[in-house]
Scaffold this active site. Structure first.
Site, PDB file in Angstrom:
ATOM      1  N   CYS A 181     -10.693  -2.711  -2.970  1.00  0.00           N
ATOM      2  CA  CYS A 181     -10.970  -1.803  -1.855  1.00  0.00           C
ATOM      3  C   CYS A 181     -10.464  -0.401  -2.162  1.00  0.00           C
ATOM      4  CB  CYS A 181     -10.318  -2.329  -0.575  1.00  0.00           C
ATOM      5  SG  CYS A 181     -10.559  -1.251   0.858  1.00  0.00           S
ATOM      6  N   CYS A 202      -7.793  -6.741   6.258  1.00  0.00           N
ATOM      7  CA  CYS A 202      -8.220  -6.196   7.551  1.00  0.00           C
ATOM      8  C   CYS A 202      -9.241  -7.074   8.255  1.00  0.00           C
ATOM      9  CB  CYS A 202      -8.791  -4.793   7.353  1.00  0.00           C
ATOM     10  SG  CYS A 202     -10.325  -4.734   6.394  1.00  0.00           S
TER      11      CYS A 202
END
Length: 362
Positions: free
Chosen positions: A104, A200
């Site tokens: 990410c 997340c």
């Protein structure tokens, strides 16, 4: 940051957390032109029970209003799905344990985010990571954060020279306690906000519960070190090397009351191998890798350095050599517990992060 012109436009990745909030404040106090960019990387479920994007955006808006800076928003959910999450699922299907946060950072936070920030006129981007960037002999180096407990260089080791040249980490030379104190002194709503933990898109869910919505269950056997059957598992993807919690092995097995741990995954037989206590099968002294990446010029091998096989692990002394396929072989000075295929090993020379590679097998 000392050599930056005060007219430099810096766009802060504002997550709605305390670290990025203080990052924006520190840059503003230094006189830079500061704006903020909030990115959404995951589409919540309809009930919104797990992801906190709405609350995070509200907190980000509160901070930018307080600081009187502009807030931009962008949705990178498609990019995240294509560049990070699909790889995440593929790895778990293979019985491996990937680290999506590293990918990410490379693809989204310092990839798509950086590109969009530049399109908004940014000269630099800044994030609330606890790491440092130094320039030496015309190249950029990634350094550990001074707060050893919060150092995040492990997650940033795939950043390119270009990405480092465009990035700032204002919190690299401070510590978490001071950051929270600064936030409190300035009345930030994020001052006491809990640090985000885990991934997340999983939020507060059990990891196995989340994974089961994307990967079919594939029942197999849980066996002991001698191959003796203990119970069934619902899929190797739901377990990782060194795991203790969730095995639910009753007291009728084993010679002692010691806890059980995952020691290995046998992909061919769909078997999960477990052992009790601090077993020797949990420890290996060597590992082999793929996809080596060096932040600066690749070093001459073999060489001795320090390495981490997981976040917040104390650096371990090791020897790096190269096999005939130009992949890295690592021999540690001391055996390491729970070496996990799919995870990253990251290399260090004192406080300088050299790069890393993907752990393939032990």
């Amino acid at each position: 940051m000392k050599n930056l012109n005060k007219n430099t436009k810096i766009i802060v990745g504002l997550s709605g957390g305390v670290d990025s909030s203080v990052t924006a404040l520190l840059l503003l106090k230094q006189g830079y032109q500061v704006e903020a960019l909030f990115m959404k990387n995951w589409e919540e479920d309809d009930k919104g029970r797990y992801c906190s994007a709405k609350q995070d955006l509200s907190d980000a808006q509160n901070i930018t209003n307080k600081l009187s800076i502009k807030l931009h928003t962008i949705n990178f959910s498609v990019d995240y799905w294509n560049d990070v999450f699909t790889h995440f699922l593929k790895e778990y299907k293979k019985g491996r344990t990937p680290n999506p946060d590293i990918l990410c950072n490379q693809k989204i936070k310092f990839g798509a985010f950086l590109k969009h920030a530049i399109s908004l006129g940014a000269d630099k981007i800044a994030t609330g990571h606890y790491a440092r960037i130094a320039k030496k002999n015309g190249t950029y180096q990634l350094k550990t954060g001074l707060d050893n407990n919060k150092d995040q260089s492990y997650f940033l080791h795939l950043l390119s020279q270009y990405q480092l040249s465009k990035s700032l980490f204002p919190l690299g030379e401070t510590n978490k306690i001071d950051v929270r104190n600064i936030a409190t002194e300035n009345g930030f709503v994020t001052a006491k906000k809990k640090d985000s933990t885990g991934i997340c898109f999983i939020g507060e869910r059990k990891f196995s519960e989340f994974l089961a919505t994307y990967l079919p269950k594939q029942q197999g056997n849980i066996v002991g070190e001698q191959g003796q059957f203990i119970k069934h598992h619902q899929g190797l993807a739901f377990y990782t090397i060194g795991q203790r919690k969730g095995l639910e092995i009753g007291g009728g097995f084993g010679k002692s009351g010691k806890p059980w741990f995952v020691a290995d995954k046998c992909i061919e037989r769909n078997e999960l191998v477990v052992v009790q206590g601090d077993h020797t099968l949990l420890y290996y002294q060597t590992l082999n890798t793929s996809k080596p990446y060096w932040i600066n010029t690749p070093p001459t091998l073999p060489m001795t350095c320090n390495a981490k096989i997981r976040y917040r692990q104390q650096s371990q002394s090791c020897m790096i050599s190269q096999d005939n396929n130009k992949q890295l072989k690592i021999i540690f000075k001391q055996p390491q517990r729970a070496i996990t295929p799919g995870q990253s090993i990251v290399f260090y020379d004192n406080e300088t992060c050299l790069g890393g590679a993907i752990i393939e097998y032990r």
